[in-house]
Design a protein around this motif. Sequence first.
Motif, mmCIF file in Angstrom:
data_model
loop_
_atom_site.group_PDB
_atom_site.id
_atom_site.type_symbol
_atom_site.label_atom_id
_atom_site.label_comp_id
_atom_site.label_asym_id
_atom_site.label_seq_id
_atom_site.Cartn_x
_atom_site.Cartn_y
_atom_site.Cartn_z
ATOM 1 N N ILE A 144 -3.969 -50.309 72.296
ATOM 2 C CA ILE A 144 -4.087 -48.422 71.914
ATOM 3 C C ILE A 144 -4.187 -47.720 73.023
ATOM 4 O O ILE A 144 -3.352 -46.994 73.330
ATOM 5 C CB ILE A 144 -5.380 -47.717 71.007
ATOM 6 C CG1 ILE A 144 -5.625 -48.841 69.850
ATOM 7 C CG2 ILE A 144 -5.782 -46.745 71.539
ATOM 8 C CD1 ILE A 144 -6.456 -47.969 69.275
ATOM 9 N N LEU A 145 -5.210 -48.291 74.112
ATOM 10 C CA LEU A 145 -5.063 -47.514 75.418
ATOM 11 C C LEU A 145 -3.317 -48.085 76.500
ATOM 12 O O LEU A 145 -2.407 -47.246 76.647
ATOM 13 C CB LEU A 145 -5.680 -48.839 76.347
ATOM 14 C CG LEU A 145 -7.265 -47.720 76.169
ATOM 15 C CD1 LEU A 145 -8.222 -48.326 76.676
ATOM 16 C CD2 LEU A 145 -7.330 -46.512 76.655
ATOM 17 N N VAL A 146 -2.593 -49.332 75.894
ATOM 18 C CA VAL A 146 -1.282 -49.782 76.687
ATOM 19 C C VAL A 146 -0.422 -48.277 76.044
ATOM 20 O O VAL A 146 0.571 -48.195 76.581
ATOM 21 C CB VAL A 146 -1.539 -51.456 75.725
ATOM 22 C CG1 VAL A 146 0.460 -51.587 76.315
ATOM 23 C CG2 VAL A 146 -2.434 -51.873 77.256
ATOM 24 N N VAL A 147 -0.628 -48.623 74.834
ATOM 25 C CA VAL A 147 0.237 -47.823 73.747
ATOM 26 C C VAL A 147 -0.282 -46.081 73.782
ATOM 27 O O VAL A 147 1.076 -45.296 73.931
ATOM 28 C CB VAL A 147 0.491 -47.889 72.150
ATOM 29 C CG1 VAL A 147 0.793 -46.498 71.839
ATOM 30 C CG2 VAL A 147 0.777 -48.885 71.857
ATOM 31 N N ILE A 148 -1.085 -45.703 74.027
ATOM 32 C CA ILE A 148 -1.180 -44.508 74.403
ATOM 33 C C ILE A 148 -0.374 -43.901 76.066
ATOM 34 O O ILE A 148 0.285 -43.027 76.088
ATOM 35 C CB ILE A 148 -2.418 -44.182 74.165
ATOM 36 C CG1 ILE A 148 -2.871 -43.753 72.684
ATOM 37 C CG2 ILE A 148 -3.178 -42.603 74.775
ATOM 38 C CD1 ILE A 148 -4.129 -43.945 72.662
ATOM 39 N N GLU A 149 -1.343 -45.386 76.723
ATOM 40 C CA GLU A 149 -0.896 -44.799 78.400
ATOM 41 C C GLU A 149 0.771 -44.940 78.522
ATOM 42 O O GLU A 149 1.336 -43.812 79.123
ATOM 43 C CB GLU A 149 -1.259 -45.316 79.320
ATOM 44 C CG GLU A 149 -0.753 -45.719 80.624
ATOM 45 C CD GLU A 149 -1.354 -44.509 81.376
ATOM 46 O OE1 GLU A 149 -0.874 -43.894 82.189
ATOM 47 O OE2 GLU A 149 -2.718 -43.908 81.131
#
Length: 101
Positions: A76-81
């Motif tokens: 989720i962090l990779v996608v959002i960033e």
Amino acid sequence: MLNLIFVFAIIISFVFYFYFKTKQFRSPLPIAKNWYKSKANIGLGSLILSFALNQAYLFPGLFTFIIVAILVALGILVVIENIKKARHYGQFVEEEFRINQ
């Protein structure tokens, strides 16, 4: 049936990652290169997320759920960033293409 959906999502995410990574390597323009890199990393994040959810479905257990929680958070962090980065670079890509044509 749910396993097939996860496998399909994993395959689509990998194809998305591979396509944009190839575009990144072939692009001579620096902003476009960063834009493609961000889009490839969105595919990588969704690949991590899909893989984690598939593992949680296939192997329900406490240890698996701990690892899955870490992978889901990372995905989720990779996608959002990288969505933020792709939007940022996307503003300048068309101008860069126009200037360098």
